[in-house]
Design a protein around this motif. Structure first.
Motif, PDB file in Angstrom:
ATOM      1  N   GLU A 200     -15.274 -17.312  37.070  1.00  0.00           N
ATOM      2  CA  GLU A 200     -16.155 -16.380  36.369  1.00  0.00           C
ATOM      3  C   GLU A 200     -16.936 -15.512  37.347  1.00  0.00           C
ATOM      4  N   MET A 201     -17.551 -16.150  38.345  1.00  0.00           N
ATOM      5  CA  MET A 201     -18.373 -15.410  39.307  1.00  0.00           C
ATOM      6  C   MET A 201     -17.531 -14.430  40.118  1.00  0.00           C
ATOM      7  N   THR A 202     -16.328 -14.868  40.485  1.00  0.00           N
ATOM      8  CA  THR A 202     -15.451 -14.003  41.267  1.00  0.00           C
ATOM      9  C   THR A 202     -15.035 -12.778  40.460  1.00  0.00           C
ATOM     10  N   GLU A 203     -14.633 -13.004  39.220  1.00  0.00           N
ATOM     11  CA  GLU A 203     -14.186 -11.886  38.382  1.00  0.00           C
ATOM     12  C   GLU A 203     -15.334 -10.962  38.008  1.00  0.00           C
ATOM     13  N   ALA A 204     -16.553 -11.517  37.948  1.00  0.00           N
ATOM     14  CA  ALA A 204     -17.724 -10.695  37.624  1.00  0.00           C
ATOM     15  C   ALA A 204     -18.225  -9.922  38.835  1.00  0.00           C
ATOM     16  N   GLY A 205     -17.671 -10.228  40.013  1.00  0.00           N
ATOM     17  CA  GLY A 205     -18.107  -9.537  41.226  1.00  0.00           C
ATOM     18  C   GLY A 205     -19.465  -9.993  41.705  1.00  0.00           C
ATOM     19  N   ALA A 206     -19.843 -11.237  41.369  1.00  0.00           N
ATOM     20  CA  ALA A 206     -21.164 -11.746  41.745  1.00  0.00           C
ATOM     21  C   ALA A 206     -21.199 -12.140  43.225  1.00  0.00           C
ATOM     22  N   ASP A 207     -22.366 -12.031  43.805  1.00  0.00           N
ATOM     23  CA  ASP A 207     -22.615 -12.507  45.168  1.00  0.00           C
ATOM     24  C   ASP A 207     -23.100 -13.947  45.020  1.00  0.00           C
ATOM     25  N   PHE A 208     -22.211 -14.914  45.264  1.00  0.00           N
ATOM     26  CA  PHE A 208     -22.585 -16.294  44.977  1.00  0.00           C
ATOM     27  C   PHE A 208     -22.144 -17.258  46.073  1.00  0.00           C
ATOM     28  N   GLN A 209     -22.874 -18.388  46.120  1.00  0.00           N
ATOM     29  CA  GLN A 209     -22.529 -19.502  47.004  1.00  0.00           C
ATOM     30  C   GLN A 209     -22.403 -20.753  46.145  1.00  0.00           C
ATOM     31  N   LEU A 210     -21.460 -21.608  46.505  1.00  0.00           N
ATOM     32  CA  LEU A 210     -21.307 -22.891  45.818  1.00  0.00           C
ATOM     33  C   LEU A 210     -21.339 -24.014  46.845  1.00  0.00           C
ATOM     34  N   LEU A 211     -22.246 -24.968  46.637  1.00  0.00           N
ATOM     35  CA  LEU A 211     -22.303 -26.173  47.451  1.00  0.00           C
ATOM     36  C   LEU A 211     -21.794 -27.326  46.601  1.00  0.00           C
ATOM     37  N   SER A 212     -20.738 -27.983  47.041  1.00  0.00           N
ATOM     38  CA  SER A 212     -20.160 -29.095  46.289  1.00  0.00           C
ATOM     39  C   SER A 212     -20.147 -30.321  47.193  1.00  0.00           C
ATOM     40  N   PHE A 213     -20.888 -31.354  46.798  1.00  0.00           N
ATOM     41  CA  PHE A 213     -21.075 -32.531  47.636  1.00  0.00           C
ATOM     42  C   PHE A 213     -20.156 -33.682  47.205  1.00  0.00           C
ATOM     43  N   PRO A 214     -19.237 -34.106  48.064  1.00  0.00           N
ATOM     44  CA  PRO A 214     -18.318 -35.210  47.736  1.00  0.00           C
ATOM     45  C   PRO A 214     -19.061 -36.512  47.461  1.00  0.00           C
ATOM     46  N   GLY A 215     -18.656 -37.208  46.396  1.00  0.00           N
ATOM     47  CA  GLY A 215     -19.218 -38.513  46.091  1.00  0.00           C
ATOM     48  C   GLY A 215     -20.637 -38.504  45.550  1.00  0.00           C
ATOM     49  N   VAL A 216     -21.164 -37.320  45.277  1.00  0.00           N
ATOM     50  CA  VAL A 216     -22.562 -37.192  44.836  1.00  0.00           C
ATOM     51  C   VAL A 216     -22.629 -37.049  43.317  1.00  0.00           C
ATOM     52  N   LYS A 217     -23.604 -37.742  42.712  1.00  0.00           N
ATOM     53  CA  LYS A 217     -23.742 -37.774  41.258  1.00  0.00           C
ATOM     54  C   LYS A 217     -24.747 -36.740  40.748  1.00  0.00           C
ATOM     55  N   HIS A 218     -24.922 -36.742  39.436  1.00  0.00           N
ATOM     56  CA  HIS A 218     -25.893 -35.872  38.786  1.00  0.00           C
ATOM     57  C   HIS A 218     -27.316 -36.267  39.215  1.00  0.00           C
ATOM     58  N   SER A 219     -28.227 -35.286  39.188  1.00  0.00           N
ATOM     59  CA  SER A 219     -29.646 -35.507  39.545  1.00  0.00           C
ATOM     60  C   SER A 219     -29.838 -35.918  40.994  1.00  0.00           C
ATOM     61  N   PHE A 220     -28.964 -35.454  41.875  1.00  0.00           N
ATOM     62  CA  PHE A 220     -29.006 -35.891  43.266  1.00  0.00           C
ATOM     63  C   PHE A 220     -30.257 -35.463  44.034  1.00  0.00           C
ATOM     64  N   THR A 221     -31.034 -34.531  43.490  1.00  0.00           N
ATOM     65  CA  THR A 221     -32.264 -34.121  44.180  1.00  0.00           C
ATOM     66  C   THR A 221     -33.493 -34.921  43.754  1.00  0.00           C
ATOM     67  N   ASN A 222     -33.347 -35.733  42.725  1.00  0.00           N
ATOM     68  CA  ASN A 222     -34.499 -36.437  42.162  1.00  0.00           C
ATOM     69  C   ASN A 222     -34.562 -37.879  42.669  1.00  0.00           C
ATOM     70  N   PRO A 223     -35.575 -38.223  43.469  1.00  0.00           N
ATOM     71  CA  PRO A 223     -35.691 -39.582  44.012  1.00  0.00           C
ATOM     72  C   PRO A 223     -35.792 -40.679  42.947  1.00  0.00           C
ATOM     73  N   LYS A 224     -36.145 -40.307  41.729  1.00  0.00           N
ATOM     74  CA  LYS A 224     -36.272 -41.300  40.665  1.00  0.00           C
ATOM     75  C   LYS A 224     -34.970 -41.499  39.890  1.00  0.00           C
ATOM     76  N   ALA A 225     -33.926 -40.809  40.302  1.00  0.00           N
ATOM     77  CA  ALA A 225     -32.662 -40.873  39.559  1.00  0.00           C
ATOM     78  C   ALA A 225     -32.049 -42.273  39.584  1.00  0.00           C
TER      79      ALA A 225
END
Length: 261
Positions: A200-225
């Motif tokens: 979607e972002m590519t076809e829309a011509g957006a300036d975007f970055q994607l960070l994809s972390f192997p083995g990492v789950k949802h809420s990875f920024t929240n210490p209470k997760a």
């Protein structure tokens, strides 16, 4: 005595550091809800501003802490209650109910975000053209949709947020730069959703970055997760490395945009 004086000195240093951040409750117009503004008292000239949208739990301590971290980094931050009710969930069932209620009224959510955006633009500490929006989980989806709508923002950043949409952006729609951080072991953001987002972002011509972390789950920024995962048997989990790397990426994202203008 020397130890006592040292402890007092350290306490005073801590208090001084904390006092540099000014925390002010704010009310959005037209009964749209509330938020909390965080200013850095050491800031001497206008700079970036950041709107912060919470996880599905609501505007809780975690969302406020992230806004506070941004203020400590030298930015003006506004943490917005996107539910507009002041309610904060501690159980997933309540969080899901709050989220569904908010999403059932997209016009009100958009009005709430726009009110927050206009409020930030009026702050003398926020320089024109340097307003960003970031979101976590539910909030990540919110800020990405604002970008898809063409909302006038310097950039948006999503952390473990929903990447899919029923109304994909078309070429020329997106004005904001985009940063999206996701975990490869997150069942809530499956691989096909990530692939669809990139397409979607590519076809829309957006300036975007994607960070994809192997083995990492949802809420990875929240210490209470981890505690949430144990208590409610949910596929979430904190990851210190992903948290640190994505936060550094956010700061670089903001600074790069600022320097490019």
């Amino acid at each position: 005595m020397k130890r006592l004086l040292l402890l007092v000195s350290l306490f005073m240093m801590s208090q001084t550091a904390f006092s540099d951040i000014i925390e002010t409750p704010v009310t959005l117009p037209d009964d749209l809800g509330t938020g909390v503004m965080y200013l850095n008292d050491k800031q001497k000239k206008p700079g970036p501003g950041v709107i912060v949208i919470h996880e599905w739990w609501g505007l809780n301590d975690y969302a406020r802490d992230r806004a506070r971290m941004l203020a400590r980094a030298g930015y003006t931050a506004l943490a917005v209650d996107m539910y507009g009710t002041g309610k904060v969930a501690t159980h997933p069932k309540d969080a899901e109910s709050f989220m569904k209620s908010a999403m059932a009224e997209p016009e009100k959510m958009n009005a709430r975000f726009e009110a927050a955006r206009k409020m930030m633009l009026k702050q003398q500490q926020v320089e024109a053209g340097r307003l960003f929006a970031i979101g976590y989980c539910f909030g990540g989806g919110v800020v990405l949709n604002q970008a898809r709508m063409g909302t006038d923002l310097a950039g948006v950043a999503s952390f473990h947020g929903t990447l899919g949409t029923d109304t994909p952006a078309q070429p020329g729609d997106i004005k904001a730069r985009i940063l999206a951080a996701t975990g490869q072991a997150d069942p809530m953001i499956p691989a096909e959703q990530v692939t669809g987002f990139v397409k979607e972002m590519t076809e829309a011509g957006a300036d975007f970055q994607l960070l994809s972390f192997p083995g990492v789950k949802h809420s990875f920024t929240n210490p209470k997760a981890d505690a949430v995962a144990e208590r409610f048997d949910m596929p979430v989990g904190y990851d210190a490395h992903a948290d640190q790397v994505s936060w550094k990426a956010l700061v670089d994202f903001i600074e790069h945009k600022s320097h490019a203008e």
